[in-house]
Design a protein around this motif. Structure first.
Motif, mmCIF file in Angstrom:
data_model
loop_
_atom_site.group_PDB
_atom_site.id
_atom_site.type_symbol
_atom_site.label_atom_id
_atom_site.label_comp_id
_atom_site.label_asym_id
_atom_site.label_seq_id
_atom_site.Cartn_x
_atom_site.Cartn_y
_atom_site.Cartn_z
ATOM 1 N N ARG A 92 0.841 -1.189 0.000
ATOM 2 C CA ARG A 92 0.000 0.000 0.000
ATOM 3 C C ARG A 92 0.881 1.246 0.000
ATOM 4 O O ARG A 92 0.948 1.982 0.986
ATOM 5 N N PRO A 93 1.586 1.512 -1.083
ATOM 6 C CA PRO A 93 2.453 2.694 -1.122
ATOM 7 C C PRO A 93 1.657 3.988 -1.179
ATOM 8 O O PRO A 93 0.460 3.995 -1.474
ATOM 9 N N LEU A 94 2.336 5.093 -0.911
ATOM 10 C CA LEU A 94 1.708 6.408 -1.030
ATOM 11 C C LEU A 94 1.235 6.655 -2.452
ATOM 12 O O LEU A 94 0.181 7.230 -2.688
ATOM 13 N N ALA A 95 2.061 6.235 -3.401
ATOM 14 C CA ALA A 95 1.766 6.438 -4.809
ATOM 15 C C ALA A 95 2.610 5.473 -5.616
ATOM 16 O O ALA A 95 3.622 4.955 -5.128
ATOM 17 N N VAL A 96 2.196 5.228 -6.843
ATOM 18 C CA VAL A 96 2.952 4.384 -7.769
ATOM 19 C C VAL A 96 3.393 5.238 -8.944
ATOM 20 O O VAL A 96 2.564 5.882 -9.602
ATOM 21 N N VAL A 97 4.694 5.228 -9.211
ATOM 22 C CA VAL A 97 5.231 5.871 -10.411
ATOM 23 C C VAL A 97 5.516 4.765 -11.425
ATOM 24 O O VAL A 97 6.404 3.940 -11.213
ATOM 25 N N GLU A 98 4.733 4.736 -12.487
ATOM 26 C CA GLU A 98 4.936 3.751 -13.552
ATOM 27 C C GLU A 98 5.948 4.347 -14.525
ATOM 28 O O GLU A 98 5.599 5.036 -15.476
ATOM 29 N N VAL A 99 7.225 4.091 -14.265
ATOM 30 C CA VAL A 99 8.285 4.793 -14.980
ATOM 31 C C VAL A 99 8.359 4.351 -16.440
ATOM 32 O O VAL A 99 8.112 3.195 -16.782
ATOM 33 N N THR A 100 8.725 5.281 -17.290
ATOM 34 C CA THR A 100 8.869 5.015 -18.717
ATOM 35 C C THR A 100 10.296 5.207 -19.205
ATOM 36 O O THR A 100 10.578 4.964 -20.377
ATOM 37 N N SER A 101 11.204 5.628 -18.313
ATOM 38 C CA SER A 101 12.590 5.851 -18.704
ATOM 39 C C SER A 101 13.468 5.921 -17.467
ATOM 40 O O SER A 101 12.983 6.169 -16.349
#
Length: 469
Positions: free
Chosen positions: A56-65
């Motif tokens: 349950r993270p604060l937010a998810v960064v779906e990285v592209t690079s």
């Protein structure tokens, strides 16, 4: 541009600590795909293969690079917020509460350099894709027992697969990593470029940085002689005792494990194996198939198999040897390393989990190590000398969860006379200092800790905290 809606952001943001809110606000303007609790994509990217390990993270960064990975780490450092990483949902160990999750699923590059026999693989790629791409060239990547797991996560844990005795640790095939270290710097690590970092990434899991791509050697291996033979639980003593002697005589071309199984009486399991105790013998031979057939003859002669699926197979079908399930399930996992597994140990295992035993484990596997695992370049993988590994899995159904946990402790305790200190990074599902002390020797842990302070001075990487304390 962020993918969340303003309403979602406002609602969720009110519950954040100021530092957390600052980090999420900065990320909204720095990355293309930011997902917050309540978003559909957030829910998709936080699914774990072991559903008892919910994140349950604060937010998810779906990285592209790699640049987005770097930006995320720098923002998190400035805000004092930790960062975790995931790709496929396998190997989760922490809730990631108060952390930003960097998800690498979109880093899906895959290039096969057939003439030079190597591959470049993005951090979001699973082993199944590598095997499929390499197969037309007669080449193979050294995957694990499941081809559904991510390539990078498996390799940073060392990687003990179904060819381990003949070909060594899968991480020994790594040529180079592209990695963003905890300080936000984009680096390349190989035997000649950042060699200390290269040492630590092979076995150190995510303690030093977030790998964005890896380059690996491929082996020329279009086919293997292998598969699984299933015996009835009534033959457990004969099969396990014979296996314990047979493994001492097995040449390095053979890699094997044996598992006592209790599969539920339901699809998709084969009818002869449902609702009963069975013994699954797994075997892969990388030499001449005719010799492999001779090698397995002694095990075939012990008892009449329920199913015999050992034969020549394309390497791309290697996942069929273990047939690990892909669907998320609630699991309790425990493991230990052994210095030996002789007939006396086999008898104890039958008493513990055989057909007449009262056990709550769905599977207890003994995997032979040794062979080429004991050789290879120096790396952060700390337990090359172990002879066997025991790995137990129980289904954490609420009504029996406490029984499953207590039963796994019973099994580990009874096998203690043959055990050695330590555990394998990819098979030890805890976190923090306890995890690090288990999977690393004191010297390896100290060296990783020194590297962590160099490459992640602010201690932003959640996975590095175990080696820093």
């Amino acid at each position: 541009m962020s993918t969340h809606t303003p309403a979602t952001r406002a609602t969720v943001g009110t519950a954040f600590r100021p530092a957390s809110a600052a980090a999420v606000g900065a990320l909204a303007g720095a990355v293309a795909r930011l997902h917050l609790p309540g978003d559909a994509r957030y829910a998709e990217l936080t699914v774990t293969s072991n559903i008892t390990k919910a994140v349950r993270p604060l937010a998810v960064v779906e990285v592209t690079s790699p640049d987005e990975v770097s930006a995320t780490l720098r923002i998190a450092t400035a805000s004092g917020v930790p960062v975790a990483v995931a790709s496929t949902g396998h190997g989760a160990t922490e809730t990631m509460a108060d952390a930003i999750l960097v998800h690498t699923a979109a880093l899906d590059e895959l290039e096969i350099h057939a003439a030079q026999r190597w591959a470049r693989v993005g951090a979001g790629v699973r082993w199944a894709a590598v095997l499929e791409a390499a197969a037309p060239h007669g080449l193979a990547g050294l995957c694990g027992s499941s081809t559904d797991v991510g390539v990078v996560g498996f390799l940073t844990g060392g990687g003990v697969g179904p060819l381990a005795r003949s070909h060594g640790l899968s991480s020994d095939t790594v040529r180079a990593f592209d990695v963003v270290t905890g300080d936000g710097e984009i680096r390349r690590a190989s035997a000649t470029e950042n060699p200390e970092l290269f040492w630590g990434l092979r076995g150190g899991k995510g303690s030093l940085g977030i790998v964005t791509a890896v380059e690996i050697d491929l082996v020329e291996l279009p086919e293997v002689y292998g598969g699984a033979i299933w015996f009835d639980g009534a033959d457990a003593t004969a099969v396990l005792r014979t296996w314990s002697v047979w493994t001492d005589l097995l040449p390095e071309e053979g890699t094997t494990s044996i598992a006592v199984m209790r599969l539920p009486d339901m699809d998709p399991f084969p009818e002869p194996l449902r609702g009963r105790t069975t013994i699954a013998l797994r075997f892969v031979w990388t030499g001449d198939p005719a010799v492999g057939e001779e090698m397995i003859r002694a095990m075939r002669a012990v008892a009449t198999p329920l199913i015999d699926a050992v034969g020549v197979m394309p390497y791309s079908a290697i996942g069929a040897v273990h047939s690990d399930p892909d669907d998320p399930m609630p699991l309790h996992e425990s493991s230990l390393l052994l210095d030996e597994f002789g007939p006396d140990t086999a008898d104890v295992l039958v008493d513990l989990v055989g057909p007449d035993a009262q056990t709550a484990q769905a599977m207890v596997e003994v995997r032979q190590l040794g062979g080429a695992v004991r050789r290879g370049p120096d790396s952060a993988f700390a337990h090359r000398e172990a002879a066997y590994q025991v790995f137990a899995i129980g289904l954490m159904i609420p009504e029996i969860a406490q029984v499953v946990v207590a039963d796994s402790r019973r099994i580990v305790g009874a096998l203690a006379p043959w055990a050695r200190d330590g555990g394998l990074p990819n098979f030890t599902d805890t976190a923090g200092v306890g995890w690090a002390r288990r999977v690393y020797s004191p010297a390896v842990a100290a060296r990783l800790g020194t590297l962590s302070r160099r490459f992640d001075p602010a201690g932003v990487l959640l996975a590095g905290r175990g080696v820093r304390d």
